[in-house]
Design a protein around this motif. Structure first.
Motif, PDB file in Angstrom:
ATOM      1  N   ILE A   1     -53.145  57.524   1.240  1.00 19.47           N
ATOM      2  CA  ILE A   1     -52.511  56.343   0.642  1.00 19.47           C
ATOM      3  C   ILE A   1     -53.101  56.105  -0.744  1.00 19.47           C
ATOM      4  N   GLU A   2     -54.423  56.271  -0.856  1.00 18.44           N
ATOM      5  CA  GLU A   2     -55.084  56.049  -2.148  1.00 18.44           C
ATOM      6  C   GLU A   2     -54.589  57.046  -3.184  1.00 18.44           C
ATOM      7  N   THR A   3     -54.450  58.302  -2.794  1.00 18.44           N
ATOM      8  CA  THR A   3     -53.972  59.325  -3.736  1.00 18.44           C
ATOM      9  C   THR A   3     -52.527  59.058  -4.124  1.00 18.44           C
ATOM     10  N   ALA A   4     -51.695  58.737  -3.157  1.00 19.11           N
ATOM     11  CA  ALA A   4     -50.285  58.447  -3.462  1.00 19.11           C
ATOM     12  C   ALA A   4     -50.204  57.271  -4.434  1.00 19.11           C
ATOM     13  N   THR A   5     -51.065  56.274  -4.220  1.00 26.50           N
ATOM     14  CA  THR A   5     -51.099  55.117  -5.121  1.00 26.50           C
ATOM     15  C   THR A   5     -51.460  55.550  -6.533  1.00 26.50           C
ATOM     16  N   ALA A   6     -52.437  56.466  -6.643  1.00 28.35           N
ATOM     17  CA  ALA A   6     -52.842  56.940  -7.973  1.00 28.35           C
ATOM     18  C   ALA A   6     -51.667  57.594  -8.687  1.00 28.35           C
ATOM     19  N   ILE A   7     -50.844  58.309  -7.950  1.00 28.17           N
ATOM     20  CA  ILE A   7     -49.686  58.972  -8.560  1.00 28.17           C
ATOM     21  C   ILE A   7     -48.667  57.941  -9.003  1.00 28.17           C
ATOM     22  N   VAL A   8     -48.367  56.984  -8.140  1.00 32.67           N
ATOM     23  CA  VAL A   8     -47.375  55.965  -8.477  1.00 32.67           C
ATOM     24  C   VAL A   8     -47.847  55.139  -9.673  1.00 32.67           C
ATOM     25  N   GLU A   9     -49.136  54.798  -9.665  1.00 34.73           N
ATOM     26  CA  GLU A   9     -49.665  54.036 -10.808  1.00 34.73           C
ATOM     27  C   GLU A   9     -49.627  54.869 -12.072  1.00 34.73           C
ATOM     28  N   GLY A  10     -49.876  56.158 -11.935  1.00 35.31           N
ATOM     29  CA  GLY A  10     -49.823  57.057 -13.083  1.00 35.31           C
ATOM     30  C   GLY A  10     -48.429  57.088 -13.677  1.00 35.31           C
ATOM     31  N   LEU A  11     -47.447  57.080 -12.790  1.00 37.00           N
ATOM     32  CA  LEU A  11     -46.058  57.081 -13.244  1.00 37.00           C
ATOM     33  C   LEU A  11     -45.776  55.812 -14.033  1.00 37.00           C
ATOM     34  N   GLN A  12     -46.234  54.672 -13.502  1.00 38.59           N
ATOM     35  CA  GLN A  12     -46.032  53.393 -14.169  1.00 38.59           C
ATOM     36  C   GLN A  12     -46.703  53.360 -15.529  1.00 38.59           C
ATOM     37  N   ALA A  13     -47.859  54.032 -15.597  1.00 41.48           N
ATOM     38  CA  ALA A  13     -48.607  54.009 -16.859  1.00 41.48           C
ATOM     39  C   ALA A  13     -48.103  55.055 -17.841  1.00 41.48           C
ATOM     40  N   GLY A  14     -47.044  55.759 -17.465  1.00 43.66           N
ATOM     41  CA  GLY A  14     -46.444  56.731 -18.380  1.00 43.66           C
ATOM     42  C   GLY A  14     -47.141  58.076 -18.431  1.00 43.66           C
ATOM     43  N   HIS A  15     -48.035  58.347 -17.451  1.00 45.91           N
ATOM     44  CA  HIS A  15     -48.763  59.616 -17.494  1.00 45.91           C
ATOM     45  C   HIS A  15     -47.850  60.814 -17.363  1.00 45.91           C
ATOM     46  N   PHE A  16     -46.697  60.616 -16.770  1.00 43.99           N
ATOM     47  CA  PHE A  16     -45.840  61.766 -16.500  1.00 43.99           C
ATOM     48  C   PHE A  16     -44.708  61.936 -17.505  1.00 43.99           C
ATOM     49  N   ALA A  17     -44.645  61.049 -18.469  1.00 49.82           N
ATOM     50  CA  ALA A  17     -43.488  61.039 -19.377  1.00 49.82           C
ATOM     51  C   ALA A  17     -43.268  62.397 -20.050  1.00 49.82           C
ATOM     52  N   THR A  18     -44.326  62.963 -20.639  1.00 46.23           N
ATOM     53  CA  THR A  18     -44.149  64.232 -21.353  1.00 46.23           C
ATOM     54  C   THR A  18     -43.823  65.358 -20.390  1.00 46.23           C
ATOM     55  N   ARG A  19     -44.449  65.338 -19.218  1.00 49.73           N
ATOM     56  CA  ARG A  19     -44.203  66.427 -18.270  1.00 49.73           C
ATOM     57  C   ARG A  19     -42.745  66.405 -17.817  1.00 49.73           C
ATOM     58  N   VAL A  20     -42.266  65.235 -17.478  1.00 51.29           N
ATOM     59  CA  VAL A  20     -40.881  65.123 -17.016  1.00 51.29           C
ATOM     60  C   VAL A  20     -39.924  65.572 -18.114  1.00 51.29           C
ATOM     61  N   ALA A  21     -40.245  65.167 -19.347  1.00 48.57           N
ATOM     62  CA  ALA A  21     -39.358  65.487 -20.471  1.00 48.57           C
ATOM     63  C   ALA A  21     -39.354  66.985 -20.780  1.00 48.57           C
ATOM     64  N   SER A  22     -40.533  67.625 -20.644  1.00 43.82           N
ATOM     65  CA  SER A  22     -40.610  69.023 -21.096  1.00 43.82           C
ATOM     66  C   SER A  22     -40.317  70.026 -19.997  1.00 43.82           C
TER      67      SER A  22
END
Lengths: 168, 517
Positions: B432-453
């Motif tokens: 649950i903690e790891t899944a939360t880290a991913i969801v929070e990362g998404l909210q913080a825009g950590h994945f923006a470049t990866r998704v785009a590229s």
């Protein structure tokens, strides 16, 4: 289906009574601000059936965030199955077979005292529960009855302290 | 109807009967807001500009992988998850670690099966990441990769002839042998040359091994224990099992439930130096007064050790405290004949003492030694940081870090994150903690470049590569066919299932299943 959607909006920002959606006359007349009354049980499964009008036992679950959700139970329904039937977030990894402590709940003193002592097997599992209290029980082992009518059940936080595996 | 609010929970909680295996399709109803604390805080953030599905690769199909997938699917309406597994079959230690006589613990598999049926989830079995596809190539096809491949090795005792003496095994291998890990099907432990086995370690795995050696075979015959192990156990001459602990009774690592089961074994006596137990318990009385778990365990231990029998029992087991294996005595053919034990004394705090050897050695005749002193994770991928001392991938709440810097897109859950110990429930909360880290990362825009590229991404991008290499990925439907076959074979023998223990046999069943679809 829109009932479920609305009921979850209520979780975030309980509105004053005048803005409540009309689900049933019973619900809106008993509803108070900052609380919810769930009448729509997930009847997919035959473990939990909706009590006949006027016959249900009341149980109020309090989530880690402080939301209060009141549901109706039949005599004999256990707190884990009941939570699942009403879409309340209570884990039950071993599905009620006394092999884990994820359905750990905290009862009020007066209701805890009305129950029989937990079995050795339940106590063995409670030993491993996070933030154990004097009035903790496993939800799957507590069955509703008239003497428990009106009980409030607190749900400990799911995102727990991970120092569970005590290192010695 | 889906709203644009990102923190959407599309789960449908359906209560499952504990007695039936039901695969339930997670039908997204409406966007609802999860009540959990972490999701509540996320709902305050604005949704990302794009609602492209976040494509996540999970490596490892045990409880860590599945619980991480569960919580990702619960909190991300737009998620595509591919789960990779080396074997053609899923579930990791939930299938291969949990004891055959603990079927209720395996109930968790019902939840995993329902997660696997989610339309946003794909199981990819029979694919070994690193060998069949380079890690970097796989990682480039996903926005996030979750490493949850657990611990494939075990800690050694470090004795001079540990590797060369026959009939000395890691608990991991022995448990794998009776639980059907293909790699250990041919282990062939010799259970007939002696009536005594020694297990180094006093944790729950050590008790599982002891219990399997001492349970009447007719009882085991009704479980999903592998047939080759059952045959060997029927012929077994082992009647006495000694569990060695370096330190004292207060440092016992097993838990009350498992101790209670041992005490309940028919016609089996527990031998323990009760004076050592009572002495340690009274010395630590103050701490024990507030440590319910340990206090109850000690009470149960005394109860079990003082249980009265009318006549000598057929079987015995013992807990030898403050003893470390110091050497192995071999018989003429290189098999184990005895274990040399060094007596320890305890130094330091009562709660966490150090075991210091006294030089006093005694010999314990035994024909089988099982090493149950812990698992060890393996560094599978050079690109991923690894801490060999703690046997885990360095991380902060599940987000992989290299020193202080987070590694973009890499996450870890389960034993690989916390170290190789702990029950399934602990792994659930960890996931649950790891899944939360991913969801929070998404909210913080950590994945923006990866998704785009990233291109189309996911398994679809990797499939041609795998096919070109001659790899045959196994789907969840393929697994369900193996499941059916195992269950049918088991029914003929009065067992819940008869596990296939050979990868080729599994793939033959998969082929037959596909031909009939």
């Amino acid at each position: 289906m829109s009932l479920r959607h609305n009921s979850n909006i209520l979780r975030q920002n309980p509105p004053p009574p005048t803005q409540l959606p009309r689900r049933s006359a019973l619900a809106s007349s008993r509803l108070v601000p900052a609380a919810q009354f769930r009448t729509a049980a997930v009847l997919q499964h035959n473990v939990i059936t909706k009590p006949k009008p006027g016959e249900g036992l009341k149980v109020t679950y309090v989530t880690p965030e402080g939301e209060r959700i009141t549901v109706l139970a039949n005599d004999g329904d256990n707190l884990l199955d009941l939570a699942h039937a009403y879409d309340i977030d209570l884990e039950g990894a071993c599905e009620g077979s006394l092999a884990c402590s994820t359905c750990h709940v905290v009862l009020e003193d007066e209701f805890y005292d009305k129950l029989e002592e937990p079995s050795d097997e339940e106590n063995d599992m409670l030993d491993l529960a996070f933030a154990l209290t004097e009035t903790s029980r496993l939800g799957c082992q507590v069955c509703m009855s008239t003497k428990l009518d009106g009980m409030t059940v607190k749900l400990p936080s799911a995102t727990r302290n991970l120092a569970v595996d005590k290192k010695r | 109807m889906l709203t644009a609010r990102f923190c959407c929970s599309l789960r449908r909680r359906v209560p499952l009967p504990s007695s039936t295996l039901v695969a339930i399709r997670n039908v997204p109803l409406h966007a609802t807001f999860s009540a959990s604390a972490h999701c509540r805080s996320l709902s305050a953030h604005p949704p990302p500009a794009s609602v492209e599905p976040l494509t996540i690769g999970i490596i490892g199909s045990g409880p860590a992988g599945f619980y991480t997938a569960q919580h990702l699917l619960k909190n991300l309406s737009h998620a595509k998850i591919d789960m990779y597994e080396s074997l053609p079959i899923p579930y990791g230690l939930a299938r291969f670690g949990v004891s055959p006589d603990h079927p209720e613990v395996k109930n968790v598999i019902h939840k995993f099966a329902s997660i696997a049926e989610d339309s946003r989830f794909r199981f990819v079995g029979n694919v070994t990441v690193g060998r069949d596809v380079p890690f970097s190539k796989l990682a480039s096809c996903y926005d996030a990769v979750v490493l949850s491949y657990g611990a494939a090795e075990d800690r050694k005792l470090g004795l001079p002839n540990e590797e060369s003496t026959k009939n000395v095994f890691a608990a991991r291998a022995f448990v794998g042998w009776y639980n059907g890990i293909p790699e250990y099907a041919g282990l062939e432990p010799d259970l007939t040359s002696s009536d005594t086995a020694v297990i180094a370690g006093q944790g729950n795995v050590a008790l599982d091994v002891a219990r399997t050696l001492l349970t009447p075979p007719d009882v085991l015959a009704k479980t999903d224990i592998t047939e080759h192990a059952l045959e060997a156990l029927r012929k077994s001459k082992i009647r006495h099992v000694h569990l060695l602990g370096r330190r004292g009774p207060l440092q016992i690592a097993f838990t009350a439930k498992e101790l209670r089961e041992m005490i309940a074994l028919p016609d089996t006596k527990l031998d323990v130096d009760i004076n050592v137990v009572k002495e340690q318990v009274s010395a630590d009385a103050e701490a024990l007064a507030t440590d319910r778990q340990r206090r109850r365990l000690m009470e149960l231990l005394v109860q079990g050790a003082t249980k009265k029998f009318d006549s000598p029992t057929a079987r015995t087991w013992s807990l030898k405290f403050m003893r470390s294996p110091a050497g192995l005595v071999q018989s003429q053919n290189g098999s184990l004949a005895a274990v040399q034990l060094e007596k320890n004394r305890l130094e330091g705090s009562l709660q966490n003492p150090k075991a210091v050897g006294t030089g006093e050695v005694e010999e314990l005749p035994a024909g089988l030694l099982i090493r149950s002193i812990g698992y060890k994770s393996v560094r599978l991928f050079d690109e991923v940081p690894f801490d060999p001392k703690r046997s885990l991938i360095p991380n902060v709440k599940g987000r992989v870090v290299d020193g202080d810097a987070p590694v973009p897109g890499l996450y870890v859950s389960g034993w690989l994150k916390r170290g190789p110990s702990g029950v399934i429930a602990a792994t659930m909360y960890c996931a649950i903690e790891t899944a939360t880290a991913i969801v929070e990362g998404l909210q913080a825009g950590h994945f923006a470049t990866r998704v785009a590229s990233r291109g189309p991404g996911g398994f679809d991008a990797l499939e041609p590569l795998l096919k070109a290499k001659g790899v045959d990925p196994v789907s969840f439907s393929d697994w369900k066919h193996i499941d059916r076959v195992e269950t049918e074979l088991g029914a003929k023998r009065g067992k819940p299932r008869e596990k296939l223990v050979d990868v080729k046999a599994m793939m033959d069943v998969v082929a037959a299943g596909r031909a009939n679809r």
